[in-house]
Design a protein around this motif. Structure first.
Motif, PDB file in Angstrom:
ATOM      1  N   SER A   1       0.833  -1.216   0.000  1.00 16.03           N
ATOM      2  CA  SER A   1       0.000   0.000   0.000  1.00 16.03           C
ATOM      3  C   SER A   1       0.859   1.253   0.000  1.00 16.03           C
ATOM      4  CB  SER A   1      -0.897   0.042   1.233  1.00 16.03           C
ATOM      5  OG  SER A   1      -1.646  -1.101   1.340  1.00 16.03           O
ATOM      6  N   ILE A   2       1.892   1.269   0.871  1.00 15.58           N
ATOM      7  CA  ILE A   2       2.717   2.482   0.957  1.00 15.58           C
ATOM      8  C   ILE A   2       3.399   2.743  -0.385  1.00 15.58           C
ATOM      9  CG2 ILE A   2       4.705   3.543   2.076  1.00 15.58           C
ATOM     10  CD1 ILE A   2       4.070   1.978   4.560  1.00 15.58           C
ATOM     11  N   THR A   3       3.969   1.670  -0.960  1.00 17.17           N
ATOM     12  CA  THR A   3       4.699   1.839  -2.218  1.00 17.17           C
ATOM     13  C   THR A   3       3.792   2.398  -3.308  1.00 17.17           C
ATOM     14  OG1 THR A   3       5.689  -0.234  -1.536  1.00 17.17           O
ATOM     15  CG2 THR A   3       6.385   0.656  -3.643  1.00 17.17           C
ATOM     16  N   LEU A   4       2.565   1.902  -3.382  1.00 14.99           N
ATOM     17  CA  LEU A   4       1.666   2.381  -4.435  1.00 14.99           C
ATOM     18  C   LEU A   4       1.070   3.742  -4.096  1.00 14.99           C
ATOM     19  CD1 LEU A   4      -0.294  -0.899  -5.294  1.00 14.99           C
ATOM     20  CD2 LEU A   4       1.535   0.161  -6.598  1.00 14.99           C
ATOM     21  N   SER A   5       0.854   3.988  -2.787  1.00 14.81           N
ATOM     22  CA  SER A   5       0.111   5.186  -2.398  1.00 14.81           C
ATOM     23  C   SER A   5       0.942   6.446  -2.482  1.00 14.81           C
ATOM     24  CB  SER A   5      -0.415   5.048  -0.975  1.00 14.81           C
ATOM     25  OG  SER A   5      -1.300   3.988  -0.896  1.00 14.81           O
ATOM     26  N   ILE A   6       2.253   6.359  -2.224  1.00 18.93           N
ATOM     27  CA  ILE A   6       3.061   7.586  -2.231  1.00 18.93           C
ATOM     28  C   ILE A   6       3.019   8.257  -3.610  1.00 18.93           C
ATOM     29  CG2 ILE A   6       5.408   8.476  -2.038  1.00 18.93           C
ATOM     30  CD1 ILE A   6       5.807   6.669   0.329  1.00 18.93           C
ATOM     31  N   PRO A   7       3.349   7.548  -4.698  1.00 20.10           N
ATOM     32  CA  PRO A   7       3.228   8.233  -6.000  1.00 20.10           C
ATOM     33  C   PRO A   7       1.798   8.657  -6.313  1.00 20.10           C
ATOM     34  CG  PRO A   7       3.817   5.913  -6.281  1.00 20.10           C
ATOM     35  CD  PRO A   7       3.938   6.215  -4.833  1.00 20.10           C
ATOM     36  N   LEU A   8       0.830   7.793  -6.011  1.00 17.62           N
ATOM     37  CA  LEU A   8      -0.565   8.148  -6.304  1.00 17.62           C
ATOM     38  C   LEU A   8      -0.986   9.383  -5.515  1.00 17.62           C
ATOM     39  CD1 LEU A   8      -2.766   4.956  -6.604  1.00 17.62           C
ATOM     40  CD2 LEU A   8      -2.701   6.896  -8.139  1.00 17.62           C
ATOM     41  N   GLY A   9      -0.600   9.416  -4.237  1.00 18.16           N
ATOM     42  CA  GLY A   9      -0.967  10.544  -3.384  1.00 18.16           C
ATOM     43  C   GLY A   9      -0.359  11.843  -3.901  1.00 18.16           C
TER      44      GLY A   9
END
Lengths: 293, 283
Positions: free
Chosen positions: A116-124
């Motif tokens: 989740s963190i890996t995907l969420s940082i760029p998405l965020g």
């Protein structure tokens, strides 16, 4: 129901109606009182609409499901009887058997959080209006996270079990993807909320996009980043414990099996282990949160 | 990534070495702690991956399977639209009733659990412990228990959502009540108001806003739960989903997922409307 209006937000005291009900205030505050009355009318209309909609929804749902107060009380009664007769006492001798599934649940949560963190940082970052590449990118990122958020993790798990087979791998991926819905939104929102002056400051010294991110954005949104990430870990532990019901491994899978075999004492043991796991993770994340902020 | 870069450090260099040294030392320590925490998490992450057997080979092996499932899944099909819609409607009804009964029970329990208005002191502690337990056990597990107790259908679902809501709402209601100012309560008591009158005239007006906010929030959560309660057999649209996936019709399953998606979106829109209406106060 009494209105919450009278809690000091109504303006001057003199705008209260007079006891004899003639309407005009004693000190000639006619316009103020008229405004007060108009405001009350709007409030009343809003409140009536809300209550009507709520009441209508309740009646509709009661009619649709055949569920009422009587069913509720009966159901609670039957359930208490069931808990007292069948679920208790827990079979503690079975507990060692479920330590591995409990660990699996823990592992699933950690792996899910990492994904989740890996995907969420760029998405965020892309979803935040002040850091994104373009408006369209921000819109797309928000749409993706919104879509993921509206699909429960368990539904994701059902599809992932079909692909990766029964086992904790599907569960970890489901938690990981499901977490993106919450974390990417939280990260994006906290980046949008930052003070733009600091960003401008770093940019004015000639900082690149990455330097702005590291020196201006990150220090400001670090507390909410930590809070939301730890919150998601808590959710993962709870979610991981039930994903097993869809075949995705962990304690839920054991629980499903125990109940399928009518081993209620064992089921109680597993439920208490879920409880213990949740408490332990809450204690851990609480301690980490206090340290980090 | 440093809290504030070397830019603001330079001007202070001639103020004297001592504060700067401690500042640098503190910063060094903070960085060390952070490195340790991040390192620990990464190690734990890698260890968990190994324990779960998530290695690149397994992911590559799954690729043909992904293709296969995707092949079946697309395009999504709505098999018996009326049946699926009826199931979605049932899910919404389960969520509404679960939330309403949860709110009603939590109001009573919240009043009894708030330390400043509770009639019996130890009861407050007991209710809070009970709420903590109920909250920690997931809603689906409650649904499983209630299915065992009262049989399949929407009723165990409603009970599960109501009980699970109590875990959260009783806690936040009690906390909201504990935060109210003492003045109005004392004033009412001095006027000779009864306990019920104090609750209705003194406490309720102060806490109605947080109550509504939390209740609407809980409804949003319950809608998501009610969509999946059917997975364990507690009625609603989740059951359609499981049925489709059990026979390998992933196209139908995707169709049902899209209905769930629309259902969640629509109810969220509805609860936003309600919240708006409640919060709108003309100046």
């Amino acid at each position: 129901m009494r209105t919450p209006v009278g809690t000091g937000r109504d303006g001057p005291v003199g705008t209260q109606p007079t006891p004899d009900g003639t309407g005009t205030g004693p000190n000639g505050q006619g316009p103020a009182y008229a405004a007060y009355q108009a405001r009350n009318r709007v409030l009343l209309r809003n409140r009536a609409a809300v209550w009507a909609v709520l009441l209508g929804a309740c009646v509709w749902a009661t009619w649709g499901t055949g569920f009422g107060l009587v069913t509720f009380i009966q159901g609670i009664g039957t359930s208490i009887q069931f808990i007292a007769q069948d679920l208790l006492p827990p079979r503690w001798d079975m507990a060692p058997q479920f330590i591995q599934p409990a660990l699996d649940t823990l592992y699933m949560s950690v792996v899910g959080l990492g994904i989740s963190i890996t995907l969420s940082i760029p998405l965020g970052i892309f979803a935040a209006r002040n850091m994104t590449a373009s408006r369209i990118v921000a819109y797309l990122a928000k749409m993706v996270t919104g879509f993921v958020r509206a699909v429960p993790s368990l539904v994701l798990a059902i599809f992932l079990v079909a692909v990766f087979g029964i086992g904790p791998l599907a569960g970890a991926l489901a938690l990981g993807i499901g977490g993106v819905g919450i974390l990417a939104k939280a990260y994006g929102d906290s980046i949008e909320d930052i003070d733009p002056k600091q960003v401008e400051g770093v940019r004015a010294t000639g900082g690149s996009w990455l330097q702005v991110l590291g020196q201006a954005v990150w220090p400001q949104c670090k507390p909410s980043f930590v809070t939301w990430t730890l919150y998601r870990f808590d959710r993962n532990i709870r979610g991981g414990a039930v994903l097993g019901l869809a075949g995705a491994g962990g304690l839920g899978f054991s629980l499903d099996q125990a109940i399928g075999l009518y081993q209620f004492g064992t089921a109680t043991t597993i439920i208490l282990m879920i409880y213990a796991l949740v408490l332990a993770s809450e204690a851990l994340t609480g301690a980490l949160r206090r340290r980090a902020i | 990534m440093n809290r504030s870069g070397s830019v603001d450090l330079e001007p202070r260099a001639d103020e004297g070495a001592d504060p700067l040294a401690t500042d640098a030392a503190l910063r060094q320590r903070a960085r060390l702690t952070r490195t340790i925490f991040v390192g620990l998490f990464l190690a734990m992450f890698a260890f968990s991956m190994l324990q779960l057997g998530i290695v690149p080979e397994r992911l590559i092996e799954a690729l043909p399977r992904v293709q296969f499932v995707m092949g079946i899944m697309l395009p999504p099909v709505l098999d018996g639209p009326m049946g699926v819609l009826a199931a979605a409607v049932e899910s919404v009804q389960v969520a509404i009733l679960g939330t309403v009964f949860g709110i009603l029970m939590s109001m009573v329990l919240g009043f009894l659990a708030a330390r400043n208005v509770t009639p019996i002191g130890p009861l407050s502690w007991g209710i809070k412990a009970f709420a903590g337990f109920v909250r920690a056990v997931p809603a689906l597990v409650w649904a499983l228990l209630f299915i065992m107790a009262v049989g399949l259908g929407p009723i165990p679902g409603i009970l599960a959502l109501a009980v699970n809501s109590i875990g959260m709402l009783a806690k936040v209601y009690a906390e909201a009540i504990e935060e109210i100012p003492k003045g109005p309560i004392e004033a009412l008591r001095a006027c000779g108001a009864s306990r019920t009158q104090i609750a209705l005239q003194g406490v309720l007006p102060c806490v109605i806003r947080p109550f509504i906010a939390w209740s609407v929030f809980r409804f949003d959560i319950n809608i998501r739960y009610s969509a999946i309660l059917g997975v364990v057999g507690a009625g609603g649209i989740g059951w359609e989903l499981v049925r489709a996936s059990q026979i390998g019709r992933y196209d139908r399953a995707l169709g049902v997922t899209l209905v769930i998606f629309v259902m969640v979106m629509l109810t969220e829109w509805w609860s936003n409307w309600l919240r708006d209406r409640v919060e709108r106060t003309p100046a």
